[in-house]
Design a protein around this motif. Structure first.
Motif, PDB file in Angstrom:
ATOM      1  N   SER A 861       0.671  -1.107   0.060  1.00  0.00           N
ATOM      2  CA  SER A 861       0.006  -0.050   0.118  1.00  0.00           C
ATOM      3  C   SER A 861       0.833   1.346  -0.057  1.00  0.00           C
ATOM      4  O   SER A 861       0.324   2.175   0.068  1.00  0.00           O
ATOM      5  N   ASN A 908      -6.069   2.133   0.852  1.00  0.00           N
ATOM      6  CA  ASN A 908      -6.470   1.161   0.038  1.00  0.00           C
ATOM      7  C   ASN A 908      -6.535   1.987  -1.215  1.00  0.00           C
ATOM      8  O   ASN A 908      -6.916   1.177  -2.473  1.00  0.00           O
ATOM      9  N   ASP A 914     -12.202   4.911   4.372  1.00  0.00           N
ATOM     10  CA  ASP A 914     -12.842   3.655   4.833  1.00  0.00           C
ATOM     11  C   ASP A 914     -12.086   3.472   6.271  1.00  0.00           C
ATOM     12  O   ASP A 914     -11.060   3.181   6.480  1.00  0.00           O
ATOM     13  N   GLY A 916     -11.246   1.956   9.574  1.00  0.00           N
ATOM     14  CA  GLY A 916     -10.649   0.471   9.899  1.00  0.00           C
ATOM     15  C   GLY A 916      -9.540   0.088   8.995  1.00  0.00           C
ATOM     16  O   GLY A 916      -8.746  -0.928   9.049  1.00  0.00           O
ATOM     17  N   THR A 917      -9.705   0.801   7.779  1.00  0.00           N
ATOM     18  CA  THR A 917      -8.632   0.481   6.607  1.00  0.00           C
ATOM     19  C   THR A 917      -7.711   1.739   6.575  1.00  0.00           C
ATOM     20  O   THR A 917      -6.392   1.653   6.687  1.00  0.00           O
ATOM     21  N   ASP A 918      -8.308   2.914   6.175  1.00  0.00           N
ATOM     22  CA  ASP A 918      -7.637   4.150   6.018  1.00  0.00           C
ATOM     23  C   ASP A 918      -7.025   4.623   7.317  1.00  0.00           C
ATOM     24  O   ASP A 918      -7.964   4.432   8.448  1.00  0.00           O
TER      25      ASP A 918
END
Length: 971
Positions: A861, A908, A914, A916-918
Motif C-alpha cells: 500500500s 487502499n 474507509d 478501519g482501513t485508512d
C-alpha cells in the motif's frame, strides 16, 4: 538636622541646580550665581557617592546598580556644566572654583589611576561589575557541578582561582569598610567557598591526567608522584564527580601498573609447608597456577626441578589484590622437595605474567626451612543450634593429620585437614550438645618439620557455642541476567533454598523458572548463587524489574531459619559478546586446574564465564615461522576450567617446540552463560613456549605491497608484502596485527597475519617471507585508496626495520544501514544512511514498511500514501519521503462545513475514507478537499523499518545490499 533629612535636602538642592544649569548653561554672568552652581555641582557629586554608601549603611544591602549609574551620570553632567559656567563667569575666583570642582570630582566621581579614597563612585561601579562577573562564574560552576560536567567544572575552577588570586583586589579599592565587606561576603566569599569545595576533585582530575601522560612519556617516577596525590585525595572528592574520578584514578593506576616492569619483590618460607612470593603488581592467575613456572634446585642437583614434578598436588593461591602467591605443599617442603631442615636450596620464579601480559623478570633466591619451634593450639571451636559432631582446631601453623590422634569427651574422633591450612577438623562419634563443656586430648600432632605439639599429649576443655541466631542478608548482587548472588552473615545450607526462593515481576507473577542454589567457592559458605531456570520477560529496553523473595525455610548450616525478606532486583539483558582476554601455556606433563596435560595445553581466558559450543572448531594455530599447526590442537578435548569458567583449556595432541605461537579464535566458538547465550567475537592472541651480534635492519619492501580487494561480502580482503633479513626476522613482530595500520587506524577486529617462506627461509631463520594480512569480510567501510603503515618489524637481534607506507585500493564490503529518520522543517520524512546509497527507483517504496499511529501499513500500500525522492542540498544522499494524504467533505458531505472534513491516508487507494482501513489523521481541517501533502508532525506516532529483500544498495563497487530489519521510531 538628622542625617537622613540632610541627605534628602542635599539631593533636592543638587537636582534643582543641575536642572537649572543644564537648561541654561550659557546664561549671562550677571544672572548666574557661580558660587551656588559650584556648590550644587559638588553636592550632586557627593550624592552619587551617598547613593551607594548610605544604602549600605542604612539597609545592610547593596543598592540597585542602575540607581548608582544614574547618580554617577548626573554627577558627571553637573561637573561638566559647572565647569562651563565657571569658565564663562568665574571671574577672579575662576581658578579656585575649577580647582574645587576638580578635587571634589576626583574624590567622589572619577579620576584616572585613582589613589585610595578617590574616584569613589567609579571605583564602586568597577568593583560591582567585576563582582557580578565573578558571581556569574560561580553560578556557571554550580551549574557544571549539578550537570556533573567535570571538564566544564575544571575550566571554571581555574578561571575563578585566577580571579581570586589576581583580580579581587578591585573589591579592596572600594571606599567604605562596610561596602567592601559586603561585596566580599556576597560575591568573593561565595565564589571562594564553591571553588574550595572542589579542590580535591580538580587535584585528582589533573594528577590522573598527569600520571597518564607521564606513563606515555615513559617517566614512571613522575607518574608515581602524581598517583600518590591521586590515591591520597580520591576518597575525598565530592559526590558529583565521585564515579568519574574514581574511574580516572583506577585507569591511571592501571596504566602505571601496566607500564611497570613485572618483578618479584620477595620470596620467603612461611613455615615448613608454605612458600610466599610477593610481586610488585598483580599476577595473572592462570600463569601463577602453572607449577612449571616455579623450580627448586638443591646443592646436589645439576639442574632445577619444576614444582609440577616435585609436588603435582601442591595448592597455589593468589591474594585478592593479585600481588601475593602462596604455595602450599602437599606433605611439607622438606618431604616434597627432598631438602633437610636448615639446608639451603635455590628457588626460581620464571615465565609468570602480570594481568597485562608482561612476563616477570626471572628471579632466584636461596631459601632455608629452619623450623625448630613447636606448633601451638590457638583455638578450639564448635558451634551448634542443638548438637554437632564437628570440632575445629586452629593451630599456629599447618600440622600433619597423618598419625595424629584425638579424643573428645573420652571418645576417639577422626582427624581430617580443614578448609584453612592451619585448621584441623575432628568428627566425633557422639553428638556434642550446645552449651556443654567437653574434654579434648590431642596426641602426636606435629608440624611439617616434625616439631610435636607441646606437651604431647595436650589436653584442653572447650564449650560448644550455642548458635540460635537467624542468618541475615548482607548483600544482593546481580551477576548476569540469569544469576543472582546473595551474601549472608554466616555459612548457609544451600539445599534449604529450594522451594523457598522466588523471583516475582512487578505484578507478583513468578518468573525465572526453577531456581538452582549453590555455594560460591571461596566465600566460607556465606555467598549463595541463585541460577534462574528460564529467561525473564525483559521490556523493550532490555530490563526486568522485580522482587527476589527469600522465605523462612532458608537455613544456615546450623539449622537456624532466616526471617522472610524481599529484595528489589533489576536484571539487564546481556547483549555483549565475550572477547578473548589472553592466552597462556601449560607445559608438557604440567598440571592445571587439577589435571595433568601430557602434551601441554593452551589456556584461553575470556572476558566472562563461557561454555564451549560443542561443534566449534574455528581455531587456527600458527608458529612464529608462519606454519599452520592447527592439527596440534585437541579441539574435541577442549573444556572450560571447572575452577574458573572464564577459561577454556585446549590440550595439545603433541608437544610444541619452543617459540611464540599465534592462536586465532574464530567467531562463535564459545557462548556466555547469560540468557542470550552471546557468542564470542573473533580474535587473535599469542602465547610463548619456552641472537647474534647482527646490527643490520630487516627490510620491508614497500614496492611489493599488493591488495586483493573483497569480491563480495563473504570473500574478505587480503594484502600481501615481502620482508627480508640477513639473519632472521622476529616473526612475532611480523605477525603482530598492531604493527599494521590502515589510514592510521588498527586493522579491523579479527584480522590476522600469515606467512609464507621464500628462497630457503625457515621458521628458525626467517630471511625472506611473504606476509599476508587477512582482513575479515564486512570490514572495509568505503571504496578508496588506503595508506598501509608498517611499523616496528624486528629481527631476532632486536633491530627495527624502517617504517614504510604503501597505498592499496580496497573495496567497501560493509552493508549500508538506515541510521536516521527525521522530520524536515516542512513536515516531510528524511531518511539518512550510514553511507551513500542508490538513487530512488520505482521499487524503492517497497523497501520500507511504515507503522503510522500504531497501524502497520502493508508494504503493497506504500504506493498509495508515500512518494520517495532523492534529497538535495543539506539532505543530499538521503531519501525524502512525502506522505500523500487526502481531504474529504466529511460526514455531512459538505466541503464548506470544515468542522467534520477528514484529513486521512488513503491506504487502499480507492479515493474515499474507509474506517478501519485508512488512517485518520485529523477531523476538522481547513485544508482544501482533495489531494494534500501531509505534515507528519500531525501524526501521533511513526516508525519506519527496512524490509527483508530490500533492494537499496550502497554506491560502492560491490553495491552492497542494505542491512535489513533496522527499525527507527520517528516519533
Amino acid at each position: 538636622m538628622d542625617k537622613k533629612k540632610a541627605v534628602k535636602l542635599a539631593t533636592a538642592s543638587a537636582v534643582a541646580a543641575s536642572a537649572f544649569v543644564a537648561a541654561n548653561p550659557h546664561a549671562s554672568q550677571a544672572a548666574t550665581d557661580v558660587a551656588t552652581v559650584v556648590s550644587q555641582a559638588k553636592a550632586q557629586m557627593k550624592q552619587a557617592y551617598y547613593t551607594y554608601s548610605h544604602t549600605v549603611t542604612e539597609t545592610g544591602k547593596l543598592p540597585n546598580i542602575s540607581d548608582v549609574y544614574a547618580a554617577y551620570n548626573k554627577a558627571k553632567q553637573a561637573y561638566a556644566d559647572a565647569v562651563a559656567v565657571v569658565n564663562k563667569a568665574g571671574g577672579a575666583k575662576k581658578d579656585a572654583y575649577l580647582a574645587d570642582l576638580q578635587a571634589t570630582y576626583e574624590t567622589y566621581v572619577f579620576k584616572a589611576n585613582p589613589k585610595s579614597g578617590e574616584a569613589r563612585v567609579a571605583t564602586y561601579i568597577d568593583a560591582y561589575n567585576y563582582a557580578v562577573k565573578l558571581d556569574k562564574m560561580r553560578q556557571d560552576l554550580d551549574g557544571a557541578i549539578k550537570a556533573k560536567d567535570l571538564q566544564k567544572a575544571e575550566e571554571l575552577y581555574h578561571k575563578i582561582s585566577y580571579e581570586l588570586k589576581t583580580r579581587t583586589v578591585i573589591l579592596d579599592r572600594v571606599y567604605g569598610q562596610s561596602t567592601r565587606d559586603l561585596l566580599r561576603s556576597q560575591f568573593k566569599a561565595e565564589a571562594q567557598k564553591l571553588r574550595d569545595s572542589l579542590v580535591y576533585d580538580i587535584t585528582v582530575s589533573m594528577k590522573a591526567r598527569e600520571a597518564q601522560d607521564a606513563v606515555k612519556a615513559g617517566n614512571l617516577d613522575k607518574a608515581k608522584a602524581a598517583l600518590d596525590q591521586v590515591n591520597q585525595y580520591v576518597s575525598k572528592v565530592t559526590d558529583a564527580f565521585k564515579a568519574e574520578l574514581q574511574k580516572a584514578a583506577q585507569d591511571a593506576n592501571a596504566a602505571y601498573e601496566a607500564a611497570l616492569p613485572f618483578k618479584v619483590e620477595n620470596v620467603a618460607v612461611v613455615n615448613a609447608k608454605q612458600i610466599e612470593i610477593k610481586f610488585n603488581k598483580a599476577v595473572d592467575s592462570s600463569t601463577a597456577s602453572n607449577k612449571n613456572n616455579y623450580k627448586v634446585q638443591k646443592s646436589s642437583d645439576s639442574t632445577a626441578a619444576t614444582l609440577a614434578s616435585l609436588d603435582a598436588s601442591a595448592d597455589i593461591s593468589v591474594s585478592d589484590d593479585g600481588k601475593t602467591v602462596v604455595i602450599t605443599t602437599t606433605n611439607g617442603i622438606i618431604s616434597q622437595f627432598g631438602v633437610a631442615n636448615d639446608a639451603p636450596f635455590k628457588f626460581i620464579v620464571q615465565d609468570l605474567k602480570d594481568k597485562y601480559g608482561k612476563t616477570v623478570e626471572s628471579y632466584s633466591t636461596n631459601l632455608v626451612v629452619k623450623d625448630t619451634v613447636a606448633p601451638t593450639l590457638k583455638d578450639v571451636k564448635a558451634t551448634a543450634k542443638s548438637t554437632t559432631t564437628k570440632v575445629t582446631l586452629v593451630f599456629s601453623e599447618p600440622v600433619q593429620t597423618s598419625g595424629a590422634i584425638a579424643y573428645v569427651g573420652g571418645q576417639a574422633a577422626s582427624v581430617q585437614p580443614g578448609a584453612n591450612v592451619n585448621e584441623v577438623i575432628l568428627t566425633t562419634a557422639q553428638a556434642l550438645e550446645a552449651g556443654k563443656t567437653y574434654d579434648l586430648t590431642l596426641l602426636n600432632f606435629k608440624d611439617y618439620a616434625d616439631n610435636f605439639l607441646q606437651p604431647n599429649p595436650t589436653s584442653k576443655s572447650f564449650t560448644v557455642t550455642s548458635d540460635a541466631v537467624a542468618p541475615t542478608v548482607q548483600d544482593v548482587k546481580v551477576v548476569r541476567d540469569n544469576l543472582i548472588e546473595v551474601t549472608f552473615d554466616k555459612a548457609m545450607d544451600a539445599s534449604t533454598f529450594v522451594g523457598y526462593t522466588r523471583l516475582l515481576d512487578l505484578n507478583g507473577n513468578p518468573q525465572g523458572g526453577a531456581i538452582t542454589p549453590s555455594i560460591k567457592p571461596g566465600t566460607a559458605g556465606k555467598t549463595v548463587r541463585l541460577a534462574l531456570g528460564t529467561s525473564v520477560p525483559f521490556n523493550d529496553s532490555g530490563v526486568f524489574s522485580g522482587t527476589l523473595v527469600l522465605g523462612n525455610g532458608i537455613k544456615d548450616v546450623n539449622g537456624n531459619a532466616k526471617s522472610p525478606t524481599t529484595h528489589s532486583i533489576t536484571l539487564t539483558k546481556d547483549t555483549v559478546r565475550p572477547t578473548v582476554a589472553g592466552a597462556s601455556y601449560v607445559a608438557a606433563n604440567g598440571q592445571y586446574a587439577g589435571n595433568t596435560y601430557a602434551n601441554g595445553a593452551v589456556v584461553l581466558k575470556f572476558s566472562e564465564e563461557v561454555a564451549k559450543i560443542a561443534s566449534a572448531s574455528d581455531f587456527k594455530l600458527i608458529t612464529a615461522g608462519g606454519e599452520d599447526v592447527t592439527t596440534r590442537l585437541n579441539l574435541s578435548g577442549a573444556v572450560p576450567n571447572a575452577d574458573d569458567a572464564r577459561e577454556l583449556i585446549i590440550p595439545f595432541n603433541s608437544a610444541l617446540s619452543a617459540g611464540t605461537y599465534t592462536l586465532r579464535v574464530g567467531n562463535d566458538v564459545v557462548k556466555d552463560l547469560s540468557t542470550q547465550e552471546n557468542r564470542n567475537v573473533a580474535s587473535v592472541t599469542t602465547f610463548t613456549v619456552g641472537a647474534s651480534s647482527d646490527s643490520t635492519k630487516p627490510v620491508v619492501d614497500a614496492s611489493s605491497v599488493s591488495a586483493t580487494p573483497a569480491a563480495n561480502q563473504t570473500s574478505g580482503t587480503t594484502i600481501s608484502l615481502t620482508m627480508t633479513d640477513n639473519v632472521g626476522l622476529d616473526l612475532a613482530t611480523v605477525q603482530d596485527v598492531n604493527n599494521y595500520l590502515l589510514n592510521g587506524k588498527p586493522l579491523p577486529s579479527g584480522s590476522y597475519v600469515t606467512i609464507t617462506h621464500n628462497s630457503g627461509s625457515t621458521s628458525s631463520a626467517a630471511t625472506n617471507v611473504t606476509v599476508t594480512l587477512n582482513i575479515p569480510a564486512k570490514s572495509i567501510v568505503k571504496d578508496g585508496t588506503y595508506a598501509l603503515n608498517i611499523n616496528n618489524i624486528k629481527d631476532k637481534a632486536g633491530n627495527i626495520a624502517d617504517p614504510k607506507v604503501a597505498n592499496v585500493n580496497l573495496n567497501d564490503d560493509v552493508s549500508p544501514e538506515l541510521k536516521t529518520a527525521t522530520i524536515s522543517s516542512n513536515g516531510l520524512l528524511v531518511l539518512g544512511f550510514s553511507e551513500a546509497v542508490n538513487a530512488v527507483a520505482q521499487n524503492t517504496p517497497a523497501d520500507f514498511q511504515f507503522v503510522i499511529n500504531g497501524v502497520e501499513v502493508p508494504v503493497a500500500s506504500n504506493g498509495s500514501i508515500v512518494q520517495f525522492a532523492d534529497g538535495t542540498g543539506t539532505d543530499n544522499g538521503k531519501y525524502v519521503v512525502t506522505f500523500r494524504a487526502k481531504v474529504d467533505t466529511g460526514a455531512d458531505n459538505n466541503a464548506a462545513t470544515t468542522a467534520d472534513n477528514r484529513l486521512y491516508l488513503d491506504v487502499n487507494g480507492n479515493n474515499q475514507f474507509d474506517s478501519g482501513t485508512d488512517i485518520l489523521v485529523q477531523t476538522g481541517t481547513t485544508t482544501a478537499v482533495g489531494n494534500a501533502t501531509l505534515d507528519i508532525n500531525l501524526l501521533s506516532a511513526l516508525k519506519v523499518k527496512v524490509v527483508n529483500n530490500a533492494t537499496v544498495t550502497d554506491q560502492s563497487t560491490l553495491h552492497n545490499p542494505i542491512q535489513v530489519g533496522t527499525t527507527i521510531t520517528v516519533k
